[in-house]
Motif scaffolding. Structure first.
Motif, PDB file in Angstrom:
ATOM      1  N   ASP A 221       0.855  -1.195   0.000  1.00 48.52           N
ATOM      2  CA  ASP A 221       0.000   0.000   0.000  1.00 48.52           C
ATOM      3  C   ASP A 221       0.885   1.238   0.000  1.00 48.52           C
ATOM      4  N   VAL A 222       1.343   1.603  -1.200  1.00 52.48           N
ATOM      5  CA  VAL A 222       2.220   2.772  -1.334  1.00 52.48           C
ATOM      6  C   VAL A 222       1.458   3.860  -2.073  1.00 52.48           C
ATOM      7  N   ARG A 223       1.630   5.090  -1.596  1.00 50.70           N
ATOM      8  CA  ARG A 223       0.914   6.237  -2.172  1.00 50.70           C
ATOM      9  C   ARG A 223       1.906   7.365  -2.434  1.00 50.70           C
ATOM     10  N   SER A 224       1.646   8.148  -3.470  1.00 52.80           N
ATOM     11  CA  SER A 224       2.649   9.142  -3.861  1.00 52.80           C
ATOM     12  C   SER A 224       2.034  10.331  -4.596  1.00 52.80           C
ATOM     13  N   LEU A 225       2.704  11.480  -4.450  1.00 53.88           N
ATOM     14  CA  LEU A 225       2.306  12.719  -5.135  1.00 53.88           C
ATOM     15  C   LEU A 225       3.506  13.282  -5.886  1.00 53.88           C
ATOM     16  N   ARG A 226       3.232  13.860  -7.055  1.00 54.45           N
ATOM     17  CA  ARG A 226       4.283  14.580  -7.789  1.00 54.45           C
ATOM     18  C   ARG A 226       4.230  16.039  -7.342  1.00 54.45           C
ATOM     19  N   TYR A 227       5.057  16.361  -6.327  1.00 55.05           N
ATOM     20  CA  TYR A 227       5.022  17.735  -5.810  1.00 55.05           C
ATOM     21  C   TYR A 227       5.572  18.718  -6.837  1.00 55.05           C
ATOM     22  N   PRO A 228       4.922  19.883  -6.918  1.00 54.24           N
ATOM     23  CA  PRO A 228       5.569  21.024  -7.587  1.00 54.24           C
ATOM     24  C   PRO A 228       6.593  21.627  -6.621  1.00 54.24           C
ATOM     25  N   GLY A 229       7.136  22.796  -6.888  1.00 51.78           N
ATOM     26  CA  GLY A 229       8.012  23.462  -5.923  1.00 51.78           C
ATOM     27  C   GLY A 229       7.222  23.774  -4.667  1.00 51.78           C
ATOM     28  N   LEU A 230       7.769  23.407  -3.498  1.00 55.79           N
ATOM     29  CA  LEU A 230       7.033  23.634  -2.244  1.00 55.79           C
ATOM     30  C   LEU A 230       7.577  24.879  -1.548  1.00 55.79           C
TER      31      LEU A 230
END
Ligand code: AKB
Length: 315
Positions: free
Chosen positions: A162-171
């Motif tokens: 159960d792996v989850r992920s986001l493609r962050y923009p510049g934070l």
């Protein structure tokens, strides 16, 4: 009952995410870990000194604290990665595989791992970049994030991880300093402006990049981890968007509040990295699958950061 381990907790995102997780799940149930020592508010809770390249040490921390969820944030970012590409690849990839293997072996129930807009490259459509498109990243960081996305999907499909992920923009946050990214200028600029100093920007005045306020990034991260597993249709990584702006646009917004603020431009190698990334991101899948919606635009973020940094300076 959750017992959470945050790897890379002393970083820019780690600091704020750890604090928010402690609010939600209790300080004692959120173990911060990092190769560096904690400072500020992080030092008030449990901490483990961890070099994530040491898999045995990682596994013994999992067992010692009965960890259920891991947020693996440690990585070498885009600009720093170019100084030592083989090390960046080794750290970014080996550490992810250690975490995914631990989940596969039943030592962890849930994994969070951040990806980035760095997975995209010069061949990617620049405006409103779709979830699935041409990638071809040009930085070692982007290559490692794209490979990492494929590993996350692989471990989910083959082993049910159960792996989850986001493609962050510049934070963009103001509570801790960023390190080694191309988008860091959008943080540095606030520290200079609120100290009454001018800023020399290493990105061209008209280069647009996708960005997000830290409050939105922390909320997105916790929301995706709490979403019903059936709603998480993408196990590689989701596009998410907050806002897009150029250095000239953020400078103009700051000048609305601090009229004497001045920016000069002296682009370096980070300009080439920025040029290879999208201008704006389409996050329709995240909105449809788990109700993602950002709260901050450029104006609201600028106002919030400047008022907080100014209060900090006075207080
Ligand atoms: C960087 O600039 O390297 C990071 C990112 C966009 O992932 N902030």
């Amino acid at each position: 009952m959750k017992n959470i381990l945050v790897i890379g907790a002393c970083g820019q995102l780690g600091t704020e995410l750890t604090m928010q997780l402690r609010e939600l799940y209790g300080t004692d149930n959120v173990i911060a870990s990092d190769i560096n020592s904690p400072s500020g508010p992080l030092s008030d809770g449990p901490f483990e000194n961890l070099n994530i390249m040491d898999n045995d040490a990682f596994r013994s921390i999992l067992k010692k604290h009965n960890i259920t969820d891991v947020y693996h944030l440690a990585a070498i970012l885009s600009a720093k990665g170019e100084q030592n590409p083989t090390f960046a690849w080794q750290l970014n990839m080996d550490s992810l595989l250690y975490v995914l293997e631990a989940a596969k072996d039943g030592l962890i129930k849930q994994v969070y791992w951040p990806s980035s807009i760095a997975v995209f490259g010069p061949d990617t459509p620049k405006v409103n970049t779709p979830q699935n498109t041409l990638m071809n990243p040009t930085t070692v960081y982007g290559i490692s994030k794209l490979a990492g996305e494929r590993w996350c999907d692989y471990y989910h499909q083959k082993y049910g991880v159960d792996v989850r992920s986001l493609r962050y923009p510049g934070l963009i946050g103001y509570k801790s300093a960023p390190g080694g990214g191309t988008t860091d200028y959008a943080v540095d600029i606030f520290f200079k402006a609120t100290k009454g100093e001018s800023y020399e920007c290493y990105i061209s005045s008209n280069t647009s990049l996708p960005m997000m306020y830290m409050n939105d990034a922390v909320k997105a991260t916790i929301d995706i981890m709490n979403a019903d597993p059936d709603d998480i249709k993408i196990r590689s990584s989701y596009n998410i968007a907050g806002m897009s702006f150029t250095p000239a646009e953020i400078a103009a917004e700051i000048k609305e509040i601090i009229p004497e603020f001045e920016v000069t431009y002296n682009p370096d190698f980070r300009e080439d990295i920025a040029q290879s990334w999208p201008d704006s991101i389409n996050d329709a899948n995240a909105r449809a699958d788990w109700d993602w919606k950002p709260s901050f635009d450029l104006k609201a973020m600028t106002k919030d950061i400047i008022s907080n940094l100014t209060v900090d300076a006075i207080g």
